[in-house]
Design a protein around this motif. Structure first.
Motif, short mmCIF file in Angstrom:
data_model
loop_
_atom_site.label_atom_id
_atom_site.label_comp_id
_atom_site.label_asym_id
_atom_site.label_seq_id
_atom_site.Cartn_x
_atom_site.Cartn_y
_atom_site.Cartn_z
N CYS A 78 0.85 -1.20 0.00
CA CYS A 78 0.00 0.00 0.00
C CYS A 78 0.88 1.25 0.00
O CYS A 78 1.66 1.48 0.93
CB CYS A 78 -0.92 0.01 1.22
SG CYS A 78 -1.84 1.55 1.39
N PHE A 107 0.17 4.43 0.50
CA PHE A 107 -0.01 5.39 1.59
C PHE A 107 0.48 4.82 2.93
O PHE A 107 0.94 5.58 3.79
CB PHE A 107 -1.44 5.90 1.66
CG PHE A 107 -1.79 6.86 0.54
CD1 PHE A 107 -0.81 7.33 -0.33
CD2 PHE A 107 -3.09 7.31 0.36
CE1 PHE A 107 -1.12 8.22 -1.37
CE2 PHE A 107 -3.41 8.20 -0.66
CZ PHE A 107 -2.43 8.65 -1.52
N HIS A 117 -4.38 1.70 8.19
CA HIS A 117 -4.86 1.29 6.86
C HIS A 117 -6.34 0.97 6.92
O HIS A 117 -6.77 0.06 7.63
CB HIS A 117 -4.08 0.06 6.37
CG HIS A 117 -4.50 -0.37 5.00
ND1 HIS A 117 -3.93 0.13 3.85
CD2 HIS A 117 -5.47 -1.23 4.60
CE1 HIS A 117 -4.52 -0.43 2.79
NE2 HIS A 117 -5.46 -1.25 3.23
N HIS A 127 -6.38 3.18 0.28
CA HIS A 127 -6.12 3.53 1.69
C HIS A 127 -6.79 4.90 1.80
O HIS A 127 -6.37 5.83 1.09
CB HIS A 127 -4.60 3.58 1.92
CG HIS A 127 -4.18 4.00 3.30
ND1 HIS A 127 -3.13 3.39 3.97
CD2 HIS A 127 -4.61 4.98 4.12
CE1 HIS A 127 -2.95 3.97 5.14
NE2 HIS A 127 -3.83 4.95 5.26
ZN ZN Z 1 -2.45 1.48 3.54
#
Ligand code: ZN
Ligand code: 5GP
Length: 115
Positions: free
Chosen positions: A5, A7, A47, A99
């Motif tokens: 992910c 972010f 998350h 996210h």
């Molecule tokens: Zn994330």
């Protein structure tokens, strides 16, 4: 939470971003592809993939995100001229990073309805 992910990597400092604000629960960054003179993303450290995964106990977190966007808008001098906050949820609405993040856009006239 996960290296897959983007972010999560940014909030953990593993990927670069221009950071506007950081606290225990949130990180705000300049969008890499700004759609307005002011385009900041307010991102929770935790998350959460989409708005659909939010629970009642996240109400405080979401409130903090919105109030942080308002504080950044004020600091950047667009609170009186006007600004927009947007959550895109899922691909049909334009979500590309899974996210959650609140877009803060300002510094130009913003049309309505959005595209
Ligand atoms: Zn994330
Ligand atoms: P979404 O399309 O999911 O609502 O918004 C994702 C936003 O993240 C887009 O506005 C996009 O420009 C921004 N973005 C994508 N990759 C990066 C990145 O690596 N760094 C930063 N700062 N913003 C990014």
């Amino acid at each position: 939470m996960t290296d897959s992910c983007l972010f999560c990597r940014i909030v953990e400092g593993k990927a670069h971003a221009r950071i506007v604000h950081e606290d225990e629960r949130l990180v705000a960054i300049e969008d890499i592809n700004p759609q307005a003179p002011l385009h900041v993303l307010v991102i929770p450290r935790r998350h959460v993939a989409t708005l659909n995964e939010l629970a009642a106990e996240d109400d405080g977190l979401v409130g903090e995100m919105i109030r942080r966007a308002a504080a950044i808008a004020r600091a950047r001098g667009v609170d009186q001229s006007g600004y927009r906050t947007v959550f895109n949820c899922n691909r049909g609405a334009g979500q590309s990073v899974f996210h959650i993040h609140l877009h803060l856009l300002g510094g130009r006239r913003l049309g309505w309805p959005p595209g």
